[in-house]
Scaffold this active site. Structure first.
Site, PDB file in Angstrom:
ATOM      1  N   ARG A  97       0.820  -1.218   0.000  1.00  0.00           N
ATOM      2  CA  ARG A  97       0.000   0.000   0.000  1.00  0.00           C
ATOM      3  C   ARG A  97       0.852   1.266   0.000  1.00  0.00           C
ATOM      4  NH1 ARG A  97      -4.874  -2.066   3.969  1.00  0.00           N
ATOM      5  NH2 ARG A  97      -6.076  -2.968   2.286  1.00  0.00           N
ATOM      6  N   LYS A 131     -20.707 -17.811  -1.495  1.00  0.00           N
ATOM      7  CA  LYS A 131     -22.170 -17.721  -1.394  1.00  0.00           C
ATOM      8  C   LYS A 131     -22.817 -16.834  -2.447  1.00  0.00           C
ATOM      9  CE  LYS A 131     -22.454 -18.503   3.538  1.00  0.00           C
ATOM     10  NZ  LYS A 131     -22.765 -17.899   4.826  1.00  0.00           N
ATOM     11  N   GLY A 141     -11.596  -9.156  -2.533  1.00  0.00           N
ATOM     12  CA  GLY A 141     -11.303 -10.223  -1.580  1.00  0.00           C
ATOM     13  C   GLY A 141     -10.467 -11.377  -2.075  1.00  0.00           C
ATOM     14  N   GLY A 176     -13.807  -3.886  -0.042  1.00  0.00           N
ATOM     15  CA  GLY A 176     -15.177  -3.402   0.123  1.00  0.00           C
ATOM     16  C   GLY A 176     -15.538  -2.329  -0.892  1.00  0.00           C
TER      17      GLY A 176
HETATM   18  P1  AMP Z   1     -15.899 -15.127  -1.242  1.00  0.00           P
HETATM   19  O1  AMP Z   1     -15.314 -14.396  -0.083  1.00  0.00           O
HETATM   20  O2  AMP Z   1     -17.387 -15.151  -1.268  1.00  0.00           O
HETATM   21  O3  AMP Z   1     -15.283 -14.710  -2.550  1.00  0.00           O
HETATM   22  O4  AMP Z   1     -15.535 -16.676  -1.013  1.00  0.00           O
HETATM   23  C1  AMP Z   1     -14.243 -17.153  -1.062  1.00  0.00           C
HETATM   24  C2  AMP Z   1     -14.184 -18.498  -0.391  1.00  0.00           C
HETATM   25  O5  AMP Z   1     -15.027 -19.402  -1.063  1.00  0.00           O
HETATM   26  C3  AMP Z   1     -12.809 -19.121  -0.394  1.00  0.00           C
HETATM   27  O6  AMP Z   1     -12.336 -19.170   0.906  1.00  0.00           O
HETATM   28  C4  AMP Z   1     -13.026 -20.495  -0.985  1.00  0.00           C
HETATM   29  O7  AMP Z   1     -12.348 -21.523  -0.276  1.00  0.00           O
HETATM   30  C5  AMP Z   1     -14.524 -20.698  -0.845  1.00  0.00           C
HETATM   31  N1  AMP Z   1     -15.026 -21.665  -1.825  1.00  0.00           N
HETATM   32  C6  AMP Z   1     -14.830 -21.688  -3.134  1.00  0.00           C
HETATM   33  N2  AMP Z   1     -15.393 -22.779  -3.694  1.00  0.00           N
HETATM   34  C7  AMP Z   1     -15.959 -23.471  -2.703  1.00  0.00           C
HETATM   35  C8  AMP Z   1     -16.692 -24.709  -2.644  1.00  0.00           C
HETATM   36  N3  AMP Z   1     -16.921 -25.414  -3.743  1.00  0.00           N
HETATM   37  N4  AMP Z   1     -17.122 -25.132  -1.438  1.00  0.00           N
HETATM   38  C9  AMP Z   1     -16.865 -24.407  -0.329  1.00  0.00           C
HETATM   39  N5  AMP Z   1     -16.190 -23.231  -0.323  1.00  0.00           N
HETATM   40  C10 AMP Z   1     -15.737 -22.772  -1.492  1.00  0.00           C
END
Ligand code: AMP
Length: 395
Positions: free
Chosen positions: A35, A197, A353, A376
């Site tokens: 940064r 999610k 992220g 964010g």
């Molecule tokens: P996000 O912060 O929503 O971008 O989610 C990232 C996280 O999703 C990472 O830590 C990944 O390990 C998890 N992830 C990706 N694919 C899967 C999956 N098939 N099952 C469970 N977790 C997952």
């Protein structure tokens, strides 16, 4: 959009909001100076113009004045990165700061103490912002990571610099990169959304459907879509209360002529562990007791084909549990596909992220067009929100 290039800073004092919220170890040494390096082009341009720089930032989340969150710990690192002596003021407002700012000569840098030692910073207090504004002649915002906060130093202070405020080089680059995807992107435009999610990405999907031609879905959120379509997902991650929403998204995409690409096959495991037994199967035929943790080889190939035909690419979220080596292959293959498309002239933006962590971990950081530094702030931009820190400069 006014940037530092629209101003000559000769004999001017630039009050610059930077993001020096860097990680420190137990000995208060900076463990990742990315940064600080990111703010360097802005600072150097101002110094080369013959101006001086007053740097203000937050560090961590202090409760009042706590020595462990003092920016004095990073002054030496800032000095090393910039190659210029850095003076330090023990407070960001008040007599000491004002005197130090007044005495600052062209070519000099003053670093102010942590803004968040005053609760007025996060409250967006106008009086506090006015006190900050006394320190400089021109206000420069170069902190994208906090541009989504209406804090005193990121937003409110700008009202005291009418006609004398602008974006720093880093923030300007962030804004231009997002615009290239969301406004002016050459077609076909492809968005890749992965991660855990659906619920955390729904506003993004809603906002980008009007702007994209292809939507690639991967990661944990895949299984909510597959289950919604009647597929068997075994013990994979799922949001049962979002099944209807998943079908609505697919319908909306169709109505807007967006081609949605869901995985064809999947790497399954009998436990959420790198050491689990694994197998490969069709995406909608996952046996009970097994869970999908990465996309399969046919999916890798299909996603790569879509990416290589794209001229504008947005990537947010990994395609699998990339933190575990056995389930990182799909994410790495996607990285290579984006690297190749970029070499062929596509514009690629990685942001938000965990995809940023993946890109860094697997060495794609310099192989894509732009990696956003603001988690964010990036997500809120993709959701179509106007960030207060950006609006404050444009007004
Ligand atoms: P996000 O912060 O929503 O971008 O989610 C990232 C996280 O999703 C990472 O830590 C990944 O390990 C998890 N992830 C990706 N694919 C899967 C999956 N098939 N099952 C469970 N977790 C997952």
């Amino acid at each position: 959009m006014k940037t530092i290039n629209d101003f000559n800073f000769e004999n001017k004092k630039a009050l610059i909001r930077v993001d020096f919220n860097v990680p420190l170890n137990d000995a208060f040494e900076v463990t990742d100076a990315t940064r600080i390096y990111s703010a360097k082009p802005t600072i150097i341009k101002i110094l080369e113009d013959g101006g001086s720089c007053i740097l203000m930032s937050h560090l961590g989340r202090p409760k009042g004045k706590q020595d462990e969150f003092s920016l004095k710990h990073i002054a030496k690192e800032v000095e090393d990165v910039l190659g210029v002596e850095v003076l330090f003021a023990n407070d960001c407002i008040g007599d000491e700061a004002e005197k130090a700012a007044q005495e600052l000569k062209p070519g000099q840098i003053l670093l102010l103490e942590n803004l968040r030692f005053h609760q007025e910073e996060e409250q967006g207090d106008v009086k506090f912002a006015e006190q900050l504004s006394r320190l400089g002649d021109i206000y420069v915002n170069d902190a994208f990571g906090t541009a989504h906060r209406a804090h005193a130093s990121t937003t409110i202070v700008a009202q005291f610099f009418m006609g004398k405020k602008c974006f720093g080089a880093l923030l300007a680059q962030e804004i231009e990169s997002i615009d290239k995807v969301m406004q002016t992107g050459e077609k076909p435009v492809t968005a890749i959304l992965g991660g855990a999610k659906v619920s955390s990405k729904i506003t993004i999907i809603d906002n980008i459907l009007d702007k994209i031609d292809h939507l690639i879905i991967g990661g944990g959120m895949t299984f909510t879509f597959i289950k919604a379509q009647g597929g068997k997902i075994g013990n994979s991650l799922v949001e049962d209360d979002k099944l209807e929403l998943a079908n609505e998204i697919l319908k909306k995409a169709k109505a807007k002529n967006v081609q949605v690409h869901l995985p064809l096959d999947v790497i399954i495991a009998d436990a959420f562990s790198n050491d689990a037994h694994t197998n490969t199967c069709k995406i909608d035929e996952i046996p009970d007791g097994w869970m999908g943790l990465d996309v399969g080889p046919n999916t890798e190939a299909m996603f790569s084909d879509v990416v290589s035909a794209s001229k504008t690419i947005l990537w947010n979220g990994p395609l699998g549990v990339f933190e575990m080596p056995n389930f990182s292959k799909g994410t790495i293959a996607l990285g290579y596909a984006i690297e190749n498309a970029t070499k062929e002239g596509a514009f690629s933006l990685v942001g938000g992220g965990d995809s940023v962590a993946a890109v860094k971990q697997f060495g794609f950081e310099d192989k894509v067009s732009y990696v956003s530094t603001g988690g964010g702030a990036m997500l809120e931009s993709l959701e179509g929100k106007t960030l207060p820190g950006i609006a404050a400069i444009l007004n």
